[in-house]
Design a protein around this motif. Structure first.
Motif, PDB file in Angstrom:
ATOM      1  N   GLY A 109       0.802  -1.214   0.000  1.00 57.56           N
ATOM      2  CA  GLY A 109       0.000   0.000   0.000  1.00 57.56           C
ATOM      3  C   GLY A 109       0.839   1.269   0.000  1.00 57.56           C
ATOM      4  N   TYR A 110       0.209   2.337  -0.472  1.00 57.65           N
ATOM      5  CA  TYR A 110       0.853   3.653  -0.524  1.00 57.65           C
ATOM      6  C   TYR A 110      -0.206   4.706  -0.231  1.00 57.65           C
ATOM      7  N   VAL A 111       0.016   5.496   0.785  1.00 54.46           N
ATOM      8  CA  VAL A 111      -0.936   6.534   1.176  1.00 54.46           C
ATOM      9  C   VAL A 111      -0.716   7.767   0.305  1.00 54.46           C
ATOM     10  N   ALA A 112      -1.693   8.102  -0.515  1.00 58.43           N
ATOM     11  CA  ALA A 112      -1.574   9.276  -1.384  1.00 58.43           C
ATOM     12  C   ALA A 112      -1.493  10.545  -0.540  1.00 58.43           C
ATOM     13  N   HIS A 113      -0.721  11.505  -1.023  1.00 57.65           N
ATOM     14  CA  HIS A 113      -0.505  12.727  -0.244  1.00 57.65           C
ATOM     15  C   HIS A 113      -0.038  13.847  -1.163  1.00 57.65           C
ATOM     16  N   ALA A 114      -0.158  15.062  -0.697  1.00 59.18           N
ATOM     17  CA  ALA A 114       0.421  16.196  -1.412  1.00 59.18           C
ATOM     18  C   ALA A 114       1.943  16.100  -1.321  1.00 59.18           C
ATOM     19  N   PRO A 115       2.668  16.706  -2.256  1.00 58.66           N
ATOM     20  CA  PRO A 115       4.136  16.661  -2.182  1.00 58.66           C
ATOM     21  C   PRO A 115       4.639  17.188  -0.847  1.00 58.66           C
TER      22      PRO A 115
END
Length: 389
Positions: A34-40
């Protein structure tokens, strides 16, 4: 008419099989890694400048388990060589996972539980002989890495000796974007109970091995096994052979008794490749603090993971706080990175975003000397001490 229906069914089955074996593995991996989407993440010019001059190393990634070309940047998983270059990673340990029990958990697992890797090896179309032989699985993963090096020697160098390590670091200092790949095994069950298989794996490039994974094996007890046993006679023979071969011994997933027995019978630096700090995040997966101090006292390093189970906070700031806790416990010379990328964990930054960790370490108040040591200096020191000439 029946003949045409039969042919149509056959064609449909073939198409379904092609779709399953081409798309299925990617769906499985996306579900596992898994990878938690986020702002840069904001990176200051000072942090980026420091990051760009660091020698960065990571003690643990399971990327060879998954059916994708690591020479190409992927939209799944956490590690590939393009993203390693973006993250300025000089040395990456690639660990072979050859067996994983169904129902895997941190408390207790049976060695007799159904093995998840068997089905994965079939779905990903590994060589047939690897479907039932753990050594063959390890050799297959080593061959995949060898093909990467053969195809892109300007990008990948397998590290077998100190000279290989020094050559990679010299090339990078001269401006080349070369990554050193160190082959390791997640558990001594890869040997299939036969010490001769250590020679086969060594010849294939393996220079690091954990003794156990999520279950007890022929070498001894796992932290997640059934009886917390120590080393068996076979396990002692394996440890002695690894020392003779100048292989890195990884205590990750070992029972505390096994870890202490290895410490007592060796005099080389030992590593704990991917973990957290128990007093900072109190879970069974993290060794008690006293044992961490004993591992550090060998001259070895503790690799800090990036997932919530061991850090209690998987953000860059949370991982930095775990690193700070590790430094407070064992000293800055004994802490390293051990992401567990692509190891069926969910993370909040992949390897291309490692500058965010450098920023978080600066925000945590670590000095440039401490950051340099943790991000790769300590790992390189241990490899230089242990690897063969």
């Amino acid at each position: 008419m029946l003949k045409w229906i039969g042919r149509l069914i056959a064609v449909v089955l073939v198409i379904a099989a092609v779709v399953f074996f081409s798309i299925g593995p990617g769906i499985v991996e996306k579900g596992q890694n898994g990878y938690v989407a986020h702002a840069p993440y904001p990176i200051s010019p000072e942090a980026q400048a420091l990051h760009d001059r660091l020698v960065i190393g990571d003690l643990h990634a399971d990327s060879l388990l998954w059916n994708r070309n690591l020479l190409e940047r992927s939209n799944r998983g956490h590690v590939d060589f393009p993203r390693l270059r973006e993250g300025n990673v000089a040395v990456q340990v690639f660990t072979a996972v050859t067996k994983s029990p169904a129902g895997q958990n941190y408390e207790e697992n049976s060695a007799e539980a159904r093995d998840n890797i068997t089905l994965l090896s079939i779905v990903e179309l590994w060589p047939v002989k690897s479907w039932s032989d753990l050594t063959e699985r390890g050799l297959y993963m080593a061959k995949r890495m060898q093909r990467y090096e053969d195809k892109a020697p300007d990008q990948v160098r397998i590290l077998r000796t100190k000279a290989d390590l020094d050559a990679v670091l010299a090339a990078r200092a001269a401006g080349q974007t070369l990554t050193g790949a160190l082959l390791g095994s997640e558990g001594g069950h890869i040997l299939e109970g036969d010490l001769a298989n250590l020679d086969r794996l060594y010849a294939a490039g393996y220079r690091l091995m954990g003794l156990t994974h999520f279950f007890d094996n022929a070498l001894g007890g796992s932290l997640h096994g059934e009886d917390n046993s120590g080393l068996t006679d076979f396990g002692r023979a394996v440890v002695e052979a690894m020392v003779d071969k100048h292989m890195v011994i990884d205590l990750a997933h070992a029972s505390p008794r096994m870890a202490r027995e290895v410490i007592a019978m060796t005099d080389q630096p030992l590593i704990l490749s991917h973990t957290g700090i128990h007093s900072h995040c109190e879970v069974k997966r993290n060794f008690e603090d006293d044992l961490m101090r004993e591992i550090a006292a060998t001259g070895g390093v503790i690799g800090i993971g990036y997932w919530e189970d061991v850090t209690c906070d998987a953000s860059p700031a949370g991982v930095a706080k775990t690193i700070k806790a590790a430094i407070d416990l064992v000293g800055a010379d004994h802490v390293a990175l051990g992401s567990d990328y692509d190891g069926s964990v969910t993370v909040e930054f992949d390897t291309s975003e490692l500058a965010a960790l450098t920023q978080a370490l600066m925000d945590e108040g670590l000095s440039e000397t401490e950051i340099t040591a943790v991000m790769g200096g300590n790992m390189v020191r241990v490899l230089r001490q242990v690897l063969p000439e």
